[in-house]
Design an enzyme around this catalytic site. Sequence first.
Site, PDB file in Angstrom:
ATOM      1  CG  ASP A  63      50.664  28.560   6.439  1.00 54.28           C
ATOM      2  OD1 ASP A  63      49.730  29.019   5.589  1.00 54.28           O
ATOM      3  OD2 ASP A  63      50.352  28.009   7.342  1.00 54.28           O
TER       4      ASP A  63
ATOM      5  CG  HIS B  43      49.428  23.873  13.279  1.00 54.86           C
ATOM      6  ND1 HIS B  43      49.874  22.682  12.753  1.00 54.86           N
ATOM      7  CD2 HIS B  43      48.397  24.537  12.626  1.00 54.86           C
ATOM      8  CE1 HIS B  43      49.089  22.844  11.757  1.00 54.86           C
ATOM      9  NE2 HIS B  43      48.174  23.681  11.799  1.00 54.86           N
TER      10      HIS B  43
ATOM     11  CD  GLU C  26      53.221  21.550  12.735  1.00 49.16           C
ATOM     12  OE1 GLU C  26      52.171  21.641  13.702  1.00 49.16           O
ATOM     13  OE2 GLU C  26      52.939  21.153  11.664  1.00 49.16           O
TER      14      GLU C  26
HETATM   15  C1  F6R Z   1      46.631  27.445   7.008  1.00 50.78           C
HETATM   16  C2  F6R Z   1      47.177  27.209   8.417  1.00 50.78           C
HETATM   17  C3  F6R Z   1      46.861  26.287   9.504  1.00 50.78           C
HETATM   18  C4  F6R Z   1      45.324  26.141   9.548  1.00 50.78           C
HETATM   19  C5  F6R Z   1      45.356  24.914  10.441  1.00 50.78           C
HETATM   20  C6  F6R Z   1      43.656  24.546  10.681  1.00 50.78           C
HETATM   21  O1  F6R Z   1      46.961  28.608   6.539  1.00 50.78           O
HETATM   22  O2  F6R Z   1      48.087  28.178   8.746  1.00 50.78           O
HETATM   23  O3  F6R Z   1      47.520  26.896  10.670  1.00 50.78           O
HETATM   24  O4  F6R Z   1      44.711  27.174  10.106  1.00 50.78           O
HETATM   25  O5  F6R Z   1      45.756  23.646  10.428  1.00 50.78           O
HETATM   26  O6  F6R Z   1      43.310  23.860   9.536  1.00 50.78           O
HETATM   27  P1  F6R Z   1      41.914  23.477   9.367  1.00 50.78           P
HETATM   28  O7  F6R Z   1      41.073  24.767   9.183  1.00 50.78           O
HETATM   29  O8  F6R Z   1      42.024  22.886   7.759  1.00 50.78           O
HETATM   30  O9  F6R Z   1      41.393  22.674  10.347  1.00 50.78           O
END
Ligand code: F6R
Length: 249
Positions: free
Chosen positions: A67, A138, A143
């Site tokens: 993303d 997610h 989402e």
């Molecule tokens: C990032 C992504 C998100 C994260 C998720 C967890 O490329 O696609 O789905 O993997 O928001 O984020 P962290 O690791 O910061 O808790």
Amino acid sequence: MRIILTKDYQDMSRKAANIISAQVILKPDSVLGLATGSTPVGIYRQLAQWYEKGDLDFSKVTTVNLDEYRGLSPEDSQSYHYYMEKNFFSKVNLRADRHFLPDGNNEDAAAECARYEALIGSLGGIDLQLLGLGHNGHIGFNEPAKDFVGSVHLVDLAERTIEANKRFFSSAEAVPRQAYTMGVRTILCAKKILLAVSGEDKADALFRTLNGPISPKVPGSVLQLHPDVVVVADAAAAGRLSRESGKDG
Ligand code: F6R
């Protein structure tokens, strides 16, 4: 689905990096699907160390990220392009023309989504997709919603995600409201999936992802349908899984 329980963040990072490393050793021209966020920082650090030691070679690898925020250019220090460059691309010998992310600068959402989906297809699909997990379940930026969206699409970020990601920005207002993301079908088409999860604040999301009904309200729950998922979770993230399985036993 295999669940590997680890002691802490460092142990989780090392074990997840081992799985990616095995993939690259077994198939040097692998297509790796990559993620950003806090979770994979330690994984990228470990891979970079093994590269430095001469144990890993990324010269034939191709990467595609999950993303990117809409409206941020690659040079923006909050963009996922920037994150990837800083944490991984600049640290290993990936070819500059072999790593790909959605183009956050492309205002034409339909064209960008079609371009990125076609690009992934043209690479022959993803061999190993690394995922983190959002507090709301997610994956990528899929989402919680009424329906799953299959292919690459533009998404409005959930309030909870904006809240969680504001730590990287000057304020919550500065967090972009939209992002391009792979859809759940794009993700499920990966041959293998590696879900990395760390921290007590993810325990509920992880439990609902692995044990709850498969529902677009918990997007990660679609992973239950994939034949080859490895979950690497630290003890804090696995807390609820361990407690609830203790009740059964
Ligand atoms: C990032 C992504 C998100 C994260 C998720 C967890 O490329 O696609 O789905 O993997 O928001 O984020 P962290 O690791 O910061 O808790």
